[in-house]
Write a protein that holds these residues in place. Structure first.
Motif, PDB file in Angstrom:
ATOM      1  N   ASN A 248       0.824  -1.210   0.000  1.00 29.32           N
ATOM      2  CA  ASN A 248       0.000   0.000   0.000  1.00 29.32           C
ATOM      3  C   ASN A 248       0.860   1.263   0.000  1.00 29.32           C
ATOM      4  OD1 ASN A 248      -1.860   2.023   0.378  1.00 29.32           O
ATOM      5  ND2 ASN A 248      -2.524   1.350   2.396  1.00 29.32           N
ATOM      6  N   PRO A 249       1.000   1.926  -1.144  1.00 34.87           N
ATOM      7  CA  PRO A 249       1.844   3.131  -1.201  1.00 34.87           C
ATOM      8  C   PRO A 249       1.235   4.335  -0.485  1.00 34.87           C
ATOM      9  CG  PRO A 249       0.709   2.808  -3.288  1.00 34.87           C
ATOM     10  CD  PRO A 249       0.425   1.583  -2.461  1.00 34.87           C
ATOM     11  N   TYR A 250      -0.063   4.270  -0.138  1.00 30.78           N
ATOM     12  CA  TYR A 250      -0.731   5.398   0.511  1.00 30.78           C
ATOM     13  C   TYR A 250      -0.737   5.303   2.036  1.00 30.78           C
ATOM     14  CZ  TYR A 250      -2.572   6.069  -4.216  1.00 30.78           C
ATOM     15  OH  TYR A 250      -2.694   6.249  -5.562  1.00 30.78           O
ATOM     16  N   SER A 251      -0.279   4.191   2.574  1.00 28.99           N
ATOM     17  CA  SER A 251      -0.379   3.995   4.027  1.00 28.99           C
ATOM     18  C   SER A 251       0.398   5.047   4.806  1.00 28.99           C
ATOM     19  CB  SER A 251       0.130   2.602   4.413  1.00 28.99           C
ATOM     20  OG  SER A 251       0.145   2.460   5.820  1.00 28.99           O
ATOM     21  N   PHE A 252      -0.206   5.523   5.890  1.00 29.41           N
ATOM     22  CA  PHE A 252       0.463   6.471   6.777  1.00 29.41           C
ATOM     23  C   PHE A 252       1.706   5.853   7.404  1.00 29.41           C
ATOM     24  CE2 PHE A 252       0.774   9.615  10.209  1.00 29.41           C
ATOM     25  CZ  PHE A 252       0.428  10.776   9.533  1.00 29.41           C
ATOM     26  N   LEU A 253       1.818   4.535   7.352  1.00 29.49           N
ATOM     27  CA  LEU A 253       3.014   3.862   7.850  1.00 29.49           C
ATOM     28  C   LEU A 253       4.263   4.324   7.105  1.00 29.49           C
ATOM     29  CD1 LEU A 253       1.593   0.243   8.216  1.00 29.49           C
ATOM     30  CD2 LEU A 253       2.332   1.724  10.096  1.00 29.49           C
ATOM     31  N   HIS A 254       4.109   4.743   5.832  1.00 30.37           N
ATOM     32  CA  HIS A 254       5.253   5.255   5.091  1.00 30.37           C
ATOM     33  C   HIS A 254       5.786   6.543   5.708  1.00 30.37           C
ATOM     34  CE1 HIS A 254       5.297   2.485   1.652  1.00 30.37           C
ATOM     35  NE2 HIS A 254       3.981   2.512   1.691  1.00 30.37           N
ATOM     36  N   ILE A 255       4.913   7.274   6.391  1.00 31.84           N
ATOM     37  CA  ILE A 255       5.330   8.511   7.042  1.00 31.84           C
ATOM     38  C   ILE A 255       5.989   8.214   8.383  1.00 31.84           C
ATOM     39  CG2 ILE A 255       4.508  10.648   8.115  1.00 31.84           C
ATOM     40  CD1 ILE A 255       2.332  10.757   5.975  1.00 31.84           C
ATOM     41  N   ILE A 256       5.332   7.427   9.218  1.00 26.01           N
ATOM     42  CA  ILE A 256       5.827   7.226  10.581  1.00 26.01           C
ATOM     43  C   ILE A 256       6.942   6.195  10.669  1.00 26.01           C
ATOM     44  CG2 ILE A 256       3.744   8.048  11.714  1.00 26.01           C
ATOM     45  CD1 ILE A 256       2.736   5.260  11.952  1.00 26.01           C
ATOM     46  N   SER A 257       7.167   5.446   9.589  1.00 31.77           N
ATOM     47  CA  SER A 257       8.277   4.488   9.565  1.00 31.77           C
ATOM     48  C   SER A 257       9.042   4.606   8.257  1.00 31.77           C
ATOM     49  CB  SER A 257       7.743   3.061   9.744  1.00 31.77           C
ATOM     50  OG  SER A 257       8.807   2.142   9.822  1.00 31.77           O
ATOM     51  N   PRO A 258       9.654   5.755   7.990  1.00 30.69           N
ATOM     52  CA  PRO A 258      10.242   6.005   6.665  1.00 30.69           C
ATOM     53  C   PRO A 258      11.452   5.159   6.327  1.00 30.69           C
ATOM     54  CG  PRO A 258      10.866   7.733   8.189  1.00 30.69           C
ATOM     55  CD  PRO A 258       9.850   6.885   8.897  1.00 30.69           C
ATOM     56  N   ALA A 259      12.112   4.590   7.311  1.00 31.53           N
ATOM     57  CA  ALA A 259      13.335   3.825   7.037  1.00 31.53           C
ATOM     58  C   ALA A 259      13.100   2.330   7.019  1.00 31.53           C
ATOM     59  CB  ALA A 259      14.398   4.160   8.078  1.00 31.53           C
ATOM     60  N   TYR A 260      11.866   1.900   7.309  1.00 30.73           N
ATOM     61  CA  TYR A 260      11.659   0.469   7.535  1.00 30.73           C
ATOM     62  C   TYR A 260      11.885  -0.355   6.275  1.00 30.73           C
ATOM     63  CZ  TYR A 260       9.825  -3.877   9.353  1.00 30.73           C
ATOM     64  OH  TYR A 260       9.715  -5.176   9.763  1.00 30.73           O
ATOM     65  N   GLN A 261      11.454   0.151   5.128  1.00 30.88           N
ATOM     66  CA  GLN A 261      11.519  -0.656   3.911  1.00 30.88           C
ATOM     67  C   GLN A 261      12.944  -1.094   3.588  1.00 30.88           C
ATOM     68  OE1 GLN A 261       9.131   1.971   1.323  1.00 30.88           O
ATOM     69  NE2 GLN A 261       8.086   0.107   0.701  1.00 30.88           N
ATOM     70  N   ASN A 262      13.887  -0.247   3.886  1.00 29.21           N
ATOM     71  CA  ASN A 262      15.282  -0.580   3.602  1.00 29.21           C
ATOM     72  C   ASN A 262      16.006  -1.130   4.832  1.00 29.21           C
ATOM     73  OD1 ASN A 262      15.040   0.440   0.931  1.00 29.21           O
ATOM     74  ND2 ASN A 262      15.309   2.526   1.725  1.00 29.21           N
ATOM     75  N   MET A 263      15.219  -1.396   5.898  1.00 30.34           N
ATOM     76  CA  MET A 263      15.767  -1.950   7.136  1.00 30.34           C
ATOM     77  C   MET A 263      16.940  -1.129   7.647  1.00 30.34           C
ATOM     78  SD  MET A 263      13.756  -4.422   7.806  1.00 30.34           S
ATOM     79  CE  MET A 263      14.614  -5.304   9.095  1.00 30.34           C
ATOM     80  N   GLN A 264      16.795   0.194   7.526  1.00 24.05           N
ATOM     81  CA  GLN A 264      17.881   1.062   7.955  1.00 24.05           C
ATOM     82  C   GLN A 264      17.824   1.308   9.458  1.00 24.05           C
ATOM     83  OE1 GLN A 264      17.144   4.553   5.677  1.00 24.05           O
ATOM     84  NE2 GLN A 264      18.003   3.747   3.792  1.00 24.05           N
ATOM     85  N   THR A 265      18.984   1.434  10.051  1.00 22.28           N
ATOM     86  CA  THR A 265      19.080   1.902  11.425  1.00 22.28           C
ATOM     87  C   THR A 265      19.663   3.304  11.368  1.00 22.28           C
ATOM     88  OG1 THR A 265      19.442  -0.337  12.263  1.00 22.28           O
ATOM     89  CG2 THR A 265      20.065   1.495  13.699  1.00 22.28           C
ATOM     90  N   ILE A 266      18.842   4.313  11.711  1.00 23.73           N
ATOM     91  CA  ILE A 266      19.294   5.688  11.572  1.00 23.73           C
ATOM     92  C   ILE A 266      19.125   6.415  12.898  1.00 23.73           C
ATOM     93  CG2 ILE A 266      18.808   5.804   9.112  1.00 23.73           C
ATOM     94  CD1 ILE A 266      16.205   7.177   9.709  1.00 23.73           C
ATOM     95  N   ALA A 267      19.862   7.499  13.050  1.00 23.40           N
ATOM     96  CA  ALA A 267      19.804   8.291  14.276  1.00 23.40           C
ATOM     97  C   ALA A 267      18.409   8.877  14.447  1.00 23.40           C
ATOM     98  CB  ALA A 267      20.851   9.398  14.221  1.00 23.40           C
ATOM     99  N   VAL A 268      18.060   9.133  15.693  1.00 23.08           N
ATOM    100  CA  VAL A 268      16.712   9.609  16.001  1.00 23.08           C
ATOM    101  C   VAL A 268      16.405  10.906  15.274  1.00 23.08           C
ATOM    102  CG1 VAL A 268      15.268  10.526  17.858  1.00 23.08           C
ATOM    103  CG2 VAL A 268      16.585   8.439  18.223  1.00 23.08           C
ATOM    104  N   GLU A 269      17.324  11.866  15.322  1.00 24.20           N
ATOM    105  CA  GLU A 269      17.061  13.167  14.685  1.00 24.20           C
ATOM    106  C   GLU A 269      16.869  13.009  13.178  1.00 24.20           C
ATOM    107  OE1 GLU A 269      19.058  17.621  14.289  1.00 24.20           O
ATOM    108  OE2 GLU A 269      19.789  16.207  15.789  1.00 24.20           O
ATOM    109  N   LYS A 270      17.676  12.170  12.556  1.00 26.03           N
ATOM    110  CA  LYS A 270      17.525  11.954  11.120  1.00 26.03           C
ATOM    111  C   LYS A 270      16.206  11.260  10.814  1.00 26.03           C
ATOM    112  CE  LYS A 270      19.876  10.019   7.067  1.00 26.03           C
ATOM    113  NZ  LYS A 270      21.064   9.251   6.584  1.00 26.03           N
TER     114      LYS A 270
END
Length: 406
Positions: free
Chosen positions: A40-62
């Protein structure tokens, strides 16, 4: 008096509401989350979890910056749209068992700080600070605080009349709920609702203590800015009789070095212990506790031996279990952080407790009787705090349905 305000909400485009909204992020398993993001490209999950698809671990501020960027992208693509005028919103959640209906509004930070909006749970400083920083950097919130108000026939009649009109949204979700939203933007209705809530001396937080505390901390930090939205936080206001309160049951990994017989003898100091063998037994009233140990159920009936008048807190079942069993017998001091204890909401069946104990992951399970709204209000009125994980309260709001911008 309680002050509420209408606000210009950001919402999904009407034809996309069912696609955009989602359950709270932490309700998804990793597999579910990955599937929804891919499907689902429209899911709000894309907003609140922007790094999940690439399984990235990123700093909180980023990560917060990525959330803000994705949010702005959704607005630019008109997946999310902004209302032209400030409004209240009437929101209904209908499932197989119950209908929840409440008013989405902005509630006053000053009312919260002056304890006109009362609390019954403690907060963790690091969680309050983290969500405050999230709000500061993203400038939006889509998770309202669930707040109860006293039942009133006039409000009840108005809600039922309003629900006869055509909703702005109405859609079903995969968990078999129907969600409906009405916009309240006529000045007469706005004035009437504000005047009604001004007559209410106190409101009570049912769920969302960390969110309200974070909004208050953000106000203290940024109130010098010329931003009137900082003076309020988004709430879902619902009648006291319309909330559903479940218990949180307890699972313990060991008996703190005691044999089963020694443990049962210790329990008898405060409880009548009644074997129920294989009967799937759960409490039917306050002061009763269920226990599952070594393949058998027990009923524990509390016997108070104090001659002093019990307070509303010491008479709370979750507190009784802590004071008489978890702390003195099983050695559990910290209900939030001790790794020997886990929690299971009362929405899950007793069979779930059996399975977890029978698997060997846990040694004993305790079932509690759910608190009611009057207990919660009494705790709040006395400026007391319930033990962690005392209540699981519904309804739960859909993320992305209504957004409050800061």
């Amino acid at each position: 008096m309680a002050k509420i305000i209408p606000f210009k909400a950001v919402r999904p485009a009407p034809e996309k509401a069912a696609w955009v909204t989602c359950r709270s992020y932490d309700e998804y398993s990793p597999a579910e989350l990955a599937a929804w993001l891919e499907f689902n490209p429209y899911s709000f999950l894309h907003i609140i979890s922007p790094a999940y698809q690439n399984m990235q671990t990123i700093a909180v501020e980023k990560r917060f910056q990525s959330v803000k960027k994705q949010y702005e992208n959704f607005k630019a693509e008109e997946i999310l749209v902004t209302d032209e005028a400030a409004a209240f919103y009437l929101y209904q959640i209908k499932n197989k068992k119950q209908v929840f209906t409440g008013i989405i509004a902005g509630t006053s930070i000053l009312d919260y700080q002056e304890n006109k909006i009362k609390k019954h749970e403690d907060t963790l400083a690091f969680r309050v600070e983290l969500f405050k920083d999230y709000l500061h950097q993203t400038h939006f919130n889509t998770e309202p605080v669930l707040i109860t108000y006293p039942d009133n026939p006039a409000i009840h009649t108005w809600i039922n009349l309003k629900k006869k009109s055509q909703p702005f949204y109405e859609f079903a979700t995969p968990n078999h709920e129907i969600h409906s939203l009405w916009k309240i933007d006529t000045q007469n209705e706005i004035d009437w609702l504000q005047e009604y809530f001004e007559e209410i001396p106190n409101l009570y937080i049912a769920d969302g203590h960390h969110r309200s505390a974070s909004a208050s901390a953000l106000y203290d930090q940024d109130k010098h800015l010329n931003n009137p939205n900082l003076h309020y936080f988004m709430s879902f206001l619902i009648a006291e009789s319309n909330v559903k309160i479940y218990e949180f049951n307890r699972l313990i990994k060991d008996l703190n070095g005691l044999s089963q017989n020694a443990f049962l003898e210790e329990l008898k100091k405060h409880f009548i212990v009644i074997p129920k063998e294989q009967e799937l037994w759960k409490p039917t009233q306050k002061g009763e506790f269920g226990m599952y140990l070594n393949g058998k159920f027990y009923a524990l009936v509390y016997q108070s031996n104090t001659k002093e008048k019990e307070s509303v807190l010491t008479n709370l079942d979750a507190q009784i279990l802590y004071d008489c069993v978890l702390q003195p017998i099983l050695g559990i001091e910290d209900l939030r952080n001790d790794e020997r204890i886990s929690y299971l909401s009362g929405k899950q069946s007793i069979a779930s407790i059996m399975e977890k104990v029978d698997s060997g992951d846990f040694k004993v399970g305790f079932m509690l009787y759910p608190s009611d709204i009057n207990e919660i209000k009494a705790i709040a009125d006395a400026d007391l705090i319930m033990p962690p994980k005392s209540t699981y309260i519904e309804p739960k709001f859909r993320s992305g349905l209504v957004v409050y911008e800061l």
